[in-house]
Design an enzyme around this catalytic site. Structure first.
Site, PDB file in Angstrom:
ATOM      1  N   THR A  43      55.651  40.447  -3.520  1.00 33.79           N
ATOM      2  CA  THR A  43      56.231  39.112  -3.698  1.00 33.79           C
ATOM      3  C   THR A  43      55.429  38.030  -2.993  1.00 33.79           C
ATOM      4  OG1 THR A  43      58.439  40.054  -3.941  1.00 33.79           O
ATOM      5  CG2 THR A  43      58.323  37.737  -3.324  1.00 33.79           C
ATOM      6  N   ALA A  48      52.145  34.277  -9.362  1.00 34.04           N
ATOM      7  CA  ALA A  48      53.180  33.232  -9.376  1.00 34.04           C
ATOM      8  C   ALA A  48      53.454  32.696 -10.780  1.00 34.04           C
ATOM      9  CB  ALA A  48      52.805  32.082  -8.439  1.00 34.04           C
ATOM     10  N   HIS A  51      55.939  34.717 -16.854  1.00 36.76           N
ATOM     11  CA  HIS A  51      55.327  35.056 -18.138  1.00 36.76           C
ATOM     12  C   HIS A  51      56.296  34.836 -19.296  1.00 36.76           C
ATOM     13  CE1 HIS A  51      51.713  36.743 -16.369  1.00 36.76           C
ATOM     14  NE2 HIS A  51      52.465  37.381 -15.486  1.00 36.76           N
ATOM     15  N   ILE A 332      58.128  48.196 -10.784  1.00 32.95           N
ATOM     16  CA  ILE A 332      58.300  46.809 -11.242  1.00 32.95           C
ATOM     17  C   ILE A 332      57.016  46.032 -10.988  1.00 32.95           C
ATOM     18  CG2 ILE A 332      59.799  44.788 -11.199  1.00 32.95           C
ATOM     19  CD1 ILE A 332      61.270  47.302 -12.010  1.00 32.95           C
ATOM     20  N   GLU A 333      56.009  46.310 -11.816  1.00 29.12           N
ATOM     21  CA  GLU A 333      54.762  45.548 -11.762  1.00 29.12           C
ATOM     22  C   GLU A 333      54.929  44.307 -12.635  1.00 29.12           C
ATOM     23  OE1 GLU A 333      51.504  47.287 -13.969  1.00 29.12           O
ATOM     24  OE2 GLU A 333      52.849  48.805 -14.810  1.00 29.12           O
ATOM     25  N   CYS A 396      52.058  20.427  11.392  1.00 26.30           N
ATOM     26  CA  CYS A 396      50.951  20.863  10.529  1.00 26.30           C
ATOM     27  C   CYS A 396      50.380  19.633   9.830  1.00 26.30           C
ATOM     28  CB  CYS A 396      51.447  21.883   9.515  1.00 26.30           C
ATOM     29  SG  CYS A 396      50.226  22.366   8.281  1.00 26.30           S
ATOM     30  N   CYS A 398      47.614  19.350   7.945  1.00 32.19           N
ATOM     31  CA  CYS A 398      47.097  19.575   6.589  1.00 32.19           C
ATOM     32  C   CYS A 398      48.200  19.412   5.544  1.00 32.19           C
ATOM     33  CB  CYS A 398      46.496  20.966   6.473  1.00 32.19           C
ATOM     34  SG  CYS A 398      45.059  21.267   7.516  1.00 32.19           S
ATOM     35  N   CYS A 433      42.825  24.051   7.304  1.00 30.59           N
ATOM     36  CA  CYS A 433      42.480  24.676   8.588  1.00 30.59           C
ATOM     37  C   CYS A 433      43.115  26.045   8.742  1.00 30.59           C
ATOM     38  CB  CYS A 433      42.854  23.766   9.751  1.00 30.59           C
ATOM     39  SG  CYS A 433      44.573  23.893  10.290  1.00 30.59           S
TER      40      CYS A 433
END
Length: 472
Positions: A43, A48, A51, A332-333, A396, A398, A433
């Site tokens: 996961t 991502a 389909h 579960i591919e 953060c 970035c 970074c």
């Protein structure tokens, strides 16, 4: 001994969606996960893609549940506050042989019930996607294909399940399963009437513990490259090559967070914990993606990673009840992510065959979005900062993630207890970074919020401690 009606083994997107579906009923349910956080297996490292459903063999569980899950995903994402974009997909042919394969995919997709499929020529493809190479001769257009954040979906599904009464046990590997009467005893200390095996690459071992020796899982390693956010508009749709027996080939796709993802490779391996990237694998991703496009921003790569797909020995999803009260959700591919909402409902229907389930009238399907603050207007942000000044402190730089968002991630179900857990919930450390500046601050916030010593804070669980000892 703690007693439950249902125990779900595995806290990936499939296990998470199953647990959420079970929380619609008056059941005492627990999720058991061997890692320090949820969404730590396939996961956290996949393409991502939601389909459309044109690739799976007609009549298979993959085909049926892929199409159903894809159709459900927009509503599920909305309820769970998860980013989702229906951007469509192209399967591109560069040879006459691939062109014939694309035509076969069209027929198969139509038999599977996928809506809106059509084949376009190379010129029309380049009009819609200018970055595609002049060597492309045709493409299958799948308008129902979409993109999502898989670990965000799993985290939100599990958080929503927990908010509706489900328990979560992390750092709890399952080492024994014993049937006693109508109940299963897990690790000698957990009793459950029903056990659901959603353990990913380890689902074969879990099934064997229960007495089902029929499942063999082969880990299939897939390596990826991820480009900086400024590359996210390189293509609009997801770009696939024509699939082979090893998968759908090297894809090029934007992500819902505006990065560009390239990959994966497909290599069957033996080690179910080997998530190393290789020089050869990453070079293959770069070479094939460059061949398919013009001016690929390969210099904008900011990180690489590897995921392991759980390839079963049947060629299809393995969803069955081989032993009373023990249900497999194994092998579960791909398209497992796309199918996850439908798999959850399918599992519940299996349970309903042997017991009556009473609705949970207090079930709340809504989960607040973890990215809500970032999407607010400046005026709305200022109002939040007035109530909690920590939202005015950037940690953060970035990704522009604030201390308030990190604190919320640590304290919201399922609680983020590691730096990588904070990363998956907030995107802190995901920028250029890669945590070089913000990781020490995040570690100190985790230490403070969980009231643990800084030496106990880890990157991703036991064995990944960030601070060895204090020097001052």
């Amino acid at each position: 001994m703690k007693k439950y009606d249902v125990a779900v083994i595995g806290a990936g997107v499939v296990g998470g969606m199953i647990a959420r579906e079970l929380s619609r009923y008056k059941l005492n349910t627990v999720i058991i996960e061997k890692e320090a956080d949820v969404a730590m297996g396939a996961t956290r490292a996949n393409s991502a893609i939601v389909h459309a459903g044109f690739d799976a063999k007609e009549g298979s569980l993959k085909a049926k549940l892929n199409v159903q899950g894809s159709e459900m995903m927009a509503e599920v994402a909305h309820e769970l506050g998860v980013k989702y974009l229906n951007n469509g997909a192209f399967v591109v042919a560069f040879t006459e042989e691939e062109n014939e394969a694309v035509k076969d995919l069209l027929v198969r997709g139509q038999k599977n019930g996928v809506k809106g499929l059509e084949i376009i020529d190379g010129d029309e493809l380049r009009r819609r996607e200018p970055a595609i190479s002049k060597d492309a001769i045709s493409a299958l257009w799948a308008p129902t294909s979409a993109i999502i954040c898989p670990y965000e979906l799993a985290i939100s599904a599990i958080g929503n399940a927990m908010d509706n009464g489900v328990e979560l046990l992390t750092d709890t590997p399952v080492t024994s399963l014993e049937k006693k009467g109508d109940a299963w005893i897990i690790n000698g200390e957990i009793e459950a009437g029903t056990v659901i095996n959603a353990a990913g690459v380890y689902s074969g071992e879990i099934a064997a513990l229960a007495g089902d020796k029929s499942i063999e899982i082969t880990p299939r390693r897939g390596e990826y490259l991820l480009c900086d956010r400024e590359s996210g508009d390189f293509v609009n749709a997801t770009i696939f090559r024509t699939p082979s027996s090893m998968g759908k080939g090297i894809l090029i796709s934007p992500t819902v967070d505006h990065n560009l993802i390239l990959g994966p490779t497909a290599e069957n391996i033996d080690d179910k914990d080997d998530r190393r990237t290789t020089r050869e694998g990453l070079a293959k991703v770069a070479k094939e993606a460059t061949y398919e496009t013009v001016n690929l921003p390969i210099r904008k790569v900011i990180t690489s990673f590897t995921g392991l797909r759980a390839v079963g020995n049947t060629g299809d999803f393995i969803i069955n009840e081989p032993i009373s009260g023990f249900i497999n959700a194994a092998g579960i591919e791909s398209p497992g992510l796309s199918s996850a909402p439908a798999i959850a409902k399918y599992i519940v229907e299996i349970i309903k065959k042997t017991r009556t389930l009473e609705k949970n009238e207090n079930f709340n399907p809504i989960r607040p979005a973890s990215h809500a603050f970032r999407e607010m207007s400046m005026e709305e942000k200022n109002e939040v900062i007035k109530r909690d000044p920590r939202y005015g402190q950037i940690v953060c730089r970035c990704e522009k993630i604030t201390e308030g968002e990190i604190v919320a991630a640590i304290n919201q179900n399922p609680k983020a207890k590691t730096v990588d857990a904070v990363k998956r919930r907030t995107r802190a450390t995901m920028g250029r970074c890669q945590g070089g500046f913000c990781m020490p601050i995040i570690a100190s916030i985790i230490s403070r919020e969980l009231e643990i010593d800084i030496e106990e804070v880890t990157k991703s669980g036991k064995g990944s401690e960030i601070v060895v000892s204090k020097t001052k």
